[in-house]
Design a protein around this motif. Structure first.
Motif, PDB file in Angstrom:
ATOM      1  N   LYS A  12      -3.435   4.054   0.137  1.00 10.39           N
ATOM      2  CA  LYS A  12      -4.009   4.133   1.477  1.00 10.39           C
ATOM      3  C   LYS A  12      -5.463   4.599   1.414  1.00 10.39           C
ATOM      4  CE  LYS A  12      -3.284   6.303   5.989  1.00 10.39           C
ATOM      5  NZ  LYS A  12      -2.435   7.237   6.765  1.00 10.39           N
ATOM      6  N   TRP A  36      -2.076  -0.680  -4.486  1.00  8.51           N
ATOM      7  CA  TRP A  36      -3.141  -0.235  -3.601  1.00  8.51           C
ATOM      8  C   TRP A  36      -2.708   1.057  -2.919  1.00  8.51           C
ATOM      9  CZ3 TRP A  36      -5.093  -3.720   0.975  1.00  8.51           C
ATOM     10  CH2 TRP A  36      -6.459  -3.491   1.191  1.00  8.51           C
ATOM     11  N   ILE A  39       0.851  -1.191   0.000  1.00 10.39           N
ATOM     12  CA  ILE A  39       0.000   0.000   0.000  1.00 10.39           C
ATOM     13  C   ILE A  39       0.887   1.241   0.000  1.00 10.39           C
ATOM     14  CG2 ILE A  39      -1.735   1.322   1.300  1.00 10.39           C
ATOM     15  CD1 ILE A  39      -2.643  -1.331   2.545  1.00 10.39           C
ATOM     16  N   ALA A  60      -7.560   1.717   0.352  1.00 12.49           N
ATOM     17  CA  ALA A  60      -7.588   0.734   1.430  1.00 12.49           C
ATOM     18  C   ALA A  60      -8.589   1.135   2.506  1.00 12.49           C
ATOM     19  CB  ALA A  60      -6.194   0.581   2.035  1.00 12.49           C
TER      20      ALA A  60
END
Length: 215
Positions: A69, A67, A14, A72
């Motif tokens: 943050k 990905w 991430i 996520a």
């Protein structure tokens, strides 16, 4: 030594948009409320596994690129609506599994759950080799595993009353030695599973799940 691992741990990487810092897996500290940050380890682990399955199963339409943050946290909040801590967090594998099933139903997905509990009472616990075989099968089938640790015993790198995500294991089949790698707090950590199993006072449990007929 036998090595079992998910196929691609880099899926969990991430990137934070502002700082460009990188993490592995979600961190419950990213939640927006104090209660979520305090009790959100269960939904955080569920998010890790859901995201991995979304990226690796055939019918997924998820974005498989790096990905962020921000993305996520959006998934963390979505999962949290169903995998929701009680006043004691999510202290059992059954509660975790039931909540994951609710989330899957809401998303119109079918999943299959497998659970192995390590009870408080030592006479009721499975053999360590049974735990190894449970993890071997899950990781060998490219499934990260949710690990509930109610008491860390002498393994000081684990937090008690806490969920983490197992992504790999190295073990010696003939004895009680095993090392697992976990996602926790946005990082990969290495844990002595044998030491935990031998010294935990309260036990815990392990949950593996996957989408049905989508491998």
């Amino acid at each position: 030594m036998i090595n079992r691992s998910i196929a691609n741990e880099n899926i969990f990487k991430i990137q934070e948009e502002d700082t460009q810092n990188s993490f592995y897996g979600c961190n419950q500290e990213w939640y927006t409320t104090m209660w979520q940050r305090r009790a959100g380890c269960g939904p955080t682990v569920a998010t890790n596994i859901v995201y991995y399955l979304n990226c690796t199963r055939k019918s997924s339409i998820s974005d498989k690129r790096l990905w962020t943050k921000r993305k996520a946290l959006l998934l963390m909040e979505e999962v949290y609506q169903y995998v929701k801590p009680t006043m004691r967090g999510i202290p059992t594998t059954k509660l975790f599994g039931d909540d994951v099933l609710k989330y899957a139903e809401a998303m119109k997905r079918t999943i299959q759950l497998e659970i192995l509990d390590v009870p408080k009472g030592r006479k009721s616990r499975p053999l360590f080799q049974q735990l190894l075989m449970f993890l071997d099968q899950a990781l060998g089938n490219d499934r990260p595993v949710a690990f509930l640790n109610l008491d860390n015993g002498e393994e000081k790198r684990l937090d008690s009353w806490h969920w983490v995500t197992i992504i790999s294991m190295v073990y010696a089949e003939e004895d009680s030695r095993a090392t697992i790698r976990i996602l926790d707090d946005g990082y990969i950590k290495e844990i002595d599973l044998g030491q935990w199993f031998q010294t935990t006072a309260l036990g815990g449990g392990f949950v593996s799940f996957d989408y049905v007929d989508e491998n």
